[in-house]
Design an enzyme around this catalytic site. Structure first.
Site, PDB file in Angstrom:
ATOM      1  N   CYS A   1      -5.619   2.320   5.873  1.00 27.46           N
ATOM      2  CA  CYS A   1      -6.303   1.097   6.296  1.00 27.46           C
ATOM      3  C   CYS A   1      -5.638   0.603   7.586  1.00 27.46           C
ATOM      4  O   CYS A   1      -4.598   1.114   7.987  1.00 27.46           O
ATOM      5  CB  CYS A   1      -6.231   0.032   5.197  1.00 27.46           C
ATOM      6  SG  CYS A   1      -4.686  -0.913   5.159  1.00 27.46           S
TER       7      CYS A   1
ATOM      8  N   GLU B   1       1.254   3.885   1.816  1.00 26.25           N
ATOM      9  CA  GLU B   1       1.902   4.300   3.058  1.00 26.25           C
ATOM     10  C   GLU B   1       3.056   3.369   3.429  1.00 26.25           C
ATOM     11  O   GLU B   1       4.110   3.804   3.867  1.00 26.25           O
ATOM     12  CB  GLU B   1       0.887   4.334   4.207  1.00 26.25           C
ATOM     13  CG  GLU B   1      -0.266   5.327   4.010  1.00 26.25           C
ATOM     14  CD  GLU B   1      -1.487   4.689   3.355  1.00 26.25           C
ATOM     15  OE1 GLU B   1      -1.315   3.790   2.499  1.00 26.25           O
ATOM     16  OE2 GLU B   1      -2.610   5.099   3.692  1.00 26.25           O
TER      17      GLU B   1
ATOM     18  N   CYS C   1      -1.904  -0.156   7.251  1.00 30.46           N
ATOM     19  CA  CYS C   1      -1.060   1.037   7.105  1.00 30.46           C
ATOM     20  C   CYS C   1      -1.012   1.843   8.396  1.00 30.46           C
ATOM     21  O   CYS C   1       0.037   2.374   8.770  1.00 30.46           O
ATOM     22  CB  CYS C   1      -1.574   1.893   5.951  1.00 30.46           C
ATOM     23  SG  CYS C   1      -1.369   1.069   4.354  1.00 30.46           S
TER      24      CYS C   1
ATOM     25  N   HIS D   1       0.860  -1.180   0.000  1.00 30.18           N
ATOM     26  CA  HIS D   1       0.000   0.000   0.000  1.00 30.18           C
ATOM     27  C   HIS D   1       0.904   1.240   0.000  1.00 30.18           C
ATOM     28  O   HIS D   1       2.063   1.168   0.410  1.00 30.18           O
ATOM     29  CB  HIS D   1      -0.897   0.005   1.239  1.00 30.18           C
ATOM     30  CG  HIS D   1      -2.008  -0.998   1.170  1.00 30.18           C
ATOM     31  ND1 HIS D   1      -3.114  -0.950   1.992  1.00 30.18           N
ATOM     32  CD2 HIS D   1      -2.203  -2.069   0.354  1.00 30.18           C
ATOM     33  CE1 HIS D   1      -3.929  -1.954   1.696  1.00 30.18           C
ATOM     34  NE2 HIS D   1      -3.402  -2.651   0.720  1.00 30.18           N
TER      35      HIS D   1
END
Lengths: 156, 156
Positions: free
Chosen positions: A83, A55, A86, A53
């Site tokens: 999320c 991040e 993250c 992801h």
């Protein structure tokens, strides 16, 4: 650079990711002392890495550049609310502050509803001392809209 | 190989990580069709990557080997109950099942109390459909004990 400019950098990464077909409409930058020292986009499908992801990629990038596993003193600007994976990664990386653009509800609307349907940001994390602020939503949403009309999109 | 043998493989990775000084006492293997197709240990301090928990490293390793971002049909055996980051990563990777040895309370006792003090496994994740089972706790705890008496340990 100011906060809005850092967020715009994250949004630009998200938009570029959609335009280049390298992943979902998510971008993030890590900032220290007014300077971007790490960046990332969602690379789940293009890198075959479900943990990639924006991040997480940005955290790895910043840590590699700085030669540390501890990003205390740094902030993350992400084009979408993190999320749980993250957010926990941000917690482990010791980031000082979180700025985000789009919300998880926005993500659900463009079919990234999976983690958002099933998960909530863990309360003890979200209530602890990582100050978190939403900025530039009107600009962030553009990357999501670009994704929504792009072809061959895989919402991972 | 049976469940206990897969868990022993994860425990052996954790013990080796402590013995070699490459990170905390955590190991994980990913299993598909009765075969280990990915493995990982905690490499946070040695790789300067705060996201390099054993489960995340094992997921990335398995995905790289299989050339996919989707590990549906696979199981993870981890020497310790996953933290929220790892649990979310397991969720995103679509793993079918989780087996763990030590608990987060065990981890807190050897000073990995940080995420465990502040976080809880998100209820909507923990209550959803990833079957999770603790096995071989008595063997798993040995890696933690080895860590507890090792030198120069950094609980990350």
């Amino acid at each position: 650079m100011d906060r809005n400019q850092f967020m715009r950098a994250a949004i630009a990464l998200a938009e570029k990711n959609v335009a280049e077909g390298t992943g979902g409409p998510f971008g993030a930058v890590i900032v220290r002392n007014g300077e971007i020292i790490g960046e990332g986009t969602n690379r789940v499908t293009s890198a075959n890495d479900p943990t990639a992801h924006a991040e997480v990629v940005a955290i790895r990038n910043a840590c590699e550049k700085l030669g540390t596993y501890n990003l205390a003193g740094c902030e993350v600007y992400t084009s979408c609310e993190p999320c749980p994976m993250c957010l926990s990664a941000i917690y482990w990386a010791r980031l000082d502050r979180i700025f985000y653009g789009n919300t998880k509800a926005d993500a659900a609307e463009i079919d990234f509803d999976d983690a958002f349907l099933y998960t909530e940001i863990p309360k003890p994390i979200s209530e602890r001392t990582i100050p978190t602020k939403q900025i530039l939503h009107d600009e962030s949403i553009k990357a999501f809209r670009a994704w929504a009309v792009s072809e061959d999109k895989i919402p991972y």
